[in-house]
Design a protein around this motif. Structure first.
Motif, PDB file in Angstrom:
ATOM      1  N   VAL A 230      17.494   8.007   3.649  1.00 10.61           N
ATOM      2  CA  VAL A 230      16.270   7.691   2.905  1.00 10.61           C
ATOM      3  C   VAL A 230      15.479   6.652   3.689  1.00 10.61           C
ATOM      4  N   VAL A 231      14.189   6.920   3.862  1.00 17.59           N
ATOM      5  CA  VAL A 231      13.268   5.999   4.533  1.00 17.59           C
ATOM      6  C   VAL A 231      12.105   5.734   3.584  1.00 17.59           C
ATOM      7  N   ARG A 232      11.689   4.491   3.520  1.00 22.76           N
ATOM      8  CA  ARG A 232      10.502   4.171   2.726  1.00 22.76           C
ATOM      9  C   ARG A 232       9.340   3.849   3.645  1.00 22.76           C
ATOM     10  N   ALA A 233       8.125   4.222   3.223  1.00 18.25           N
ATOM     11  CA  ALA A 233       6.894   3.808   3.882  1.00 18.25           C
ATOM     12  C   ALA A 233       6.254   2.792   2.948  1.00 18.25           C
ATOM     13  N   TYR A 234       5.919   1.614   3.469  1.00 11.97           N
ATOM     14  CA  TYR A 234       5.381   0.571   2.599  1.00 11.97           C
ATOM     15  C   TYR A 234       4.400  -0.321   3.348  1.00 11.97           C
ATOM     16  N   PHE A 235       3.614  -1.051   2.563  1.00 14.46           N
ATOM     17  CA  PHE A 235       2.711  -2.041   3.129  1.00 14.46           C
ATOM     18  C   PHE A 235       2.840  -3.320   2.338  1.00 14.46           C
ATOM     19  N   ILE A 236       2.381  -4.414   2.930  1.00 15.73           N
ATOM     20  CA  ILE A 236       2.461  -5.731   2.300  1.00 15.73           C
ATOM     21  C   ILE A 236       1.042  -6.249   2.101  1.00 15.73           C
ATOM     22  N   ASN A 237       0.747  -6.722   0.857  1.00 14.72           N
ATOM     23  CA  ASN A 237      -0.599  -7.235   0.594  1.00 14.72           C
ATOM     24  C   ASN A 237      -0.735  -8.684   1.080  1.00 14.72           C
ATOM     25  N   LYS A 238      -1.909  -9.264   0.890  1.00 12.26           N
ATOM     26  CA  LYS A 238      -2.184 -10.624   1.381  1.00 12.26           C
ATOM     27  C   LYS A 238      -1.301 -11.679   0.727  1.00 12.26           C
ATOM     28  N   GLU A 239      -0.831 -11.384  -0.491  1.00 11.26           N
ATOM     29  CA  GLU A 239       0.037 -12.327  -1.194  1.00 11.26           C
ATOM     30  C   GLU A 239       1.501 -12.172  -0.788  1.00 11.26           C
ATOM     31  N   GLY A 240       1.781 -11.230   0.099  1.00 13.78           N
ATOM     32  CA  GLY A 240       3.145 -11.028   0.578  1.00 13.78           C
ATOM     33  C   GLY A 240       3.974 -10.082  -0.263  1.00 13.78           C
ATOM     34  N   LYS A 241       3.348  -9.390  -1.200  1.00 12.69           N
ATOM     35  CA  LYS A 241       4.069  -8.435  -2.048  1.00 12.69           C
ATOM     36  C   LYS A 241       4.051  -7.065  -1.386  1.00 12.69           C
ATOM     37  N   ASP A 242       5.244  -6.434  -1.338  1.00 11.86           N
ATOM     38  CA  ASP A 242       5.251  -5.118  -0.702  1.00 11.86           C
ATOM     39  C   ASP A 242       5.194  -4.003  -1.733  1.00 11.86           C
ATOM     40  N   TYR A 243       4.545  -2.906  -1.328  1.00 14.33           N
ATOM     41  CA  TYR A 243       4.336  -1.732  -2.163  1.00 14.33           C
ATOM     42  C   TYR A 243       4.884  -0.508  -1.453  1.00 14.33           C
ATOM     43  N   ASN A 244       5.807   0.176  -2.089  1.00 16.74           N
ATOM     44  CA  ASN A 244       6.334   1.414  -1.512  1.00 16.74           C
ATOM     45  C   ASN A 244       5.326   2.522  -1.727  1.00 16.74           C
ATOM     46  N   LYS A 245       4.859   3.075  -0.636  1.00 19.32           N
ATOM     47  CA  LYS A 245       3.858   4.139  -0.663  1.00 19.32           C
ATOM     48  C   LYS A 245       4.515   5.505  -0.800  1.00 19.32           C
TER      49      LYS A 245
ATOM     50  N   GLN B  79      10.918   1.993   6.899  1.00 21.31           N
ATOM     51  CA  GLN B  79      12.209   1.315   6.971  1.00 21.31           C
ATOM     52  C   GLN B  79      13.290   2.168   6.323  1.00 21.31           C
ATOM     53  N   ALA B  80      14.454   2.211   6.957  1.00 20.15           N
ATOM     54  CA  ALA B  80      15.593   2.942   6.404  1.00 20.15           C
ATOM     55  C   ALA B  80      16.155   2.182   5.202  1.00 20.15           C
ATOM     56  N   LEU B  81      16.323   2.877   4.078  1.00 19.03           N
ATOM     57  CA  LEU B  81      16.953   2.280   2.899  1.00 19.03           C
ATOM     58  C   LEU B  81      18.442   2.637   2.825  1.00 19.03           C
ATOM     59  N   THR B  82      18.847   3.595   3.638  1.00 22.73           N
ATOM     60  CA  THR B  82      20.253   3.961   3.796  1.00 22.73           C
ATOM     61  C   THR B  82      20.466   4.210   5.291  1.00 22.73           C
ATOM     62  N   ASP B  83      21.697   4.379   5.698  1.00 23.55           N
ATOM     63  CA  ASP B  83      21.943   4.821   7.066  1.00 23.55           C
ATOM     64  C   ASP B  83      21.347   6.218   7.215  1.00 23.55           C
ATOM     65  N   CYS B  84      20.714   6.484   8.343  1.00 23.65           N
ATOM     66  CA  CYS B  84      20.002   7.754   8.556  1.00 23.65           C
ATOM     67  C   CYS B  84      20.384   8.380   9.892  1.00 23.65           C
ATOM     68  N   VAL B  85      20.366   9.698   9.922  1.00 20.07           N
ATOM     69  CA  VAL B  85      20.450  10.453  11.170  1.00 20.07           C
ATOM     70  C   VAL B  85      19.077  11.066  11.392  1.00 20.07           C
ATOM     71  N   ILE B  86      18.523  10.833  12.576  1.00 26.07           N
ATOM     72  CA  ILE B  86      17.185  11.324  12.886  1.00 26.07           C
ATOM     73  C   ILE B  86      17.191  12.011  14.252  1.00 26.07           C
ATOM     74  N   TYR B  87      16.175  12.851  14.477  1.00 28.47           N
ATOM     75  CA  TYR B  87      15.891  13.412  15.789  1.00 28.47           C
ATOM     76  C   TYR B  87      14.507  12.915  16.181  1.00 28.47           C
ATOM     77  N   THR B  88      14.429  12.068  17.195  1.00 33.93           N
ATOM     78  CA  THR B  88      13.154  11.479  17.597  1.00 33.93           C
ATOM     79  C   THR B  88      12.482  12.325  18.672  1.00 33.93           C
ATOM     80  N   CYS B  89      11.153  12.179  18.734  1.00 33.87           N
ATOM     81  CA  CYS B  89      10.365  12.945  19.699  1.00 33.87           C
ATOM     82  C   CYS B  89       9.105  12.159  20.040  1.00 33.87           C
ATOM     83  N   ASP B  90       8.728  12.170  21.300  1.00 39.14           N
ATOM     84  CA  ASP B  90       7.478  11.550  21.726  1.00 39.14           C
ATOM     85  C   ASP B  90       6.321  12.409  21.219  1.00 39.14           C
ATOM     86  N   TYR B  91       5.473  11.808  20.394  1.00 40.76           N
ATOM     87  CA  TYR B  91       4.389  12.549  19.741  1.00 40.76           C
ATOM     88  C   TYR B  91       3.383  13.118  20.753  1.00 40.76           C
ATOM     89  N   ALA B  92       2.982  12.316  21.712  1.00 44.44           N
ATOM     90  CA  ALA B  92       1.975  12.774  22.695  1.00 44.44           C
ATOM     91  C   ALA B  92       2.507  13.954  23.505  1.00 44.44           C
TER      92      ALA B  92
END
Length: 193
Positions: free
Chosen positions: A54-69, A95-108
């Motif tokens: 499991v991976v989360r995508a998130y951002f942090i606001n100006k007050e330092g609070k993070d939001y899972n997108k 960010q990984a929320l658990t241990d993950c197995v991935i296959y990475t690739c150069d996008y370009a």
């Protein structure tokens, strides 16, 4: 690699010649729990196929609070898409929320094959369309549905996730506090008994 091929072909079938071209680009790797695939304020260069975890995508606001997108649950494609497309620094960490197995690739490197492999470009378009629809759906839900309704949809969309990640992350995804989530969960539990 069979999972990768099955996942791609389920979205948009690639011919064998295309597979022969792209397989060498993907390398198996691992993300440990809490490790980042895409960091904020860094320029992204890679995508990955999330085989397990499991991976989360998130951002942090100006007050330092993070939001899972968004949550990505194996099997899916991860990567800082806006950064990959624009070449600018990434605003949304992954960010990984658990241990993950991935296959990475150069996008370009992968996108350079689009001219020669139109079936690969078609796959990429379908993935982009899917994530656009997911984004729009989430934006509508956050405005039109109350927290309890969003929780019901979360449980439908991610039936096993509650056992894998903390309440904090679920609450952040739903746009509520952990206390509100606890209250909602108690209401649902009392309705079942």
């Amino acid at each position: 690699m069979n999972e990768l091929k099955h996942y791609f072909n389920a979205i948009s079938k690639l011919n064998e010649a295309t597979w022969d071209r792209i397989v060498p680009y993907f390398k198996e790797d691992r993300l440990q729990k809490n490790e980042y695939f895409a960091k904020e304020n860094k320029t992204a260069h890679q995508i990955a196929f999330l085989k397990t975890g499991v991976v989360r995508a998130y951002f942090i606001n100006k007050e330092g609070k993070d939001y899972n997108k968004q949550f990505f649950v194996g099997q899916s494609i991860i990567g800082a898409y806006s950064s990959l497309l624009t070449g600018k620094t990434n605003l949304i960490a992954q960010q990984a929320l658990t241990d993950c197995v991935i296959y990475t690739c150069d996008y370009a490197a992968l996108t350079q094959l689009y001219e020669e492999c139109p079936d690969l470009e078609r796959f990429a378009r379908k993935i982009a369309e899917y994530y656009f629809l997911e984004k729009e759906k989430k934006e509508i839900e956050i405005v039109l549905l109350d927290a309890s309704q969003r929780y019901v949809l979360f449980k439908k969309e991610f039936p096993t996730l509650e056992q894998l990640i903390t309440q904090f992350h679920i609450a952040s995804y739903l746009g509520i506090s952990a206390t509100q989530l606890s209250r909602i969960r108690k209401q649902f539990a009392s309705k079942k008994s």
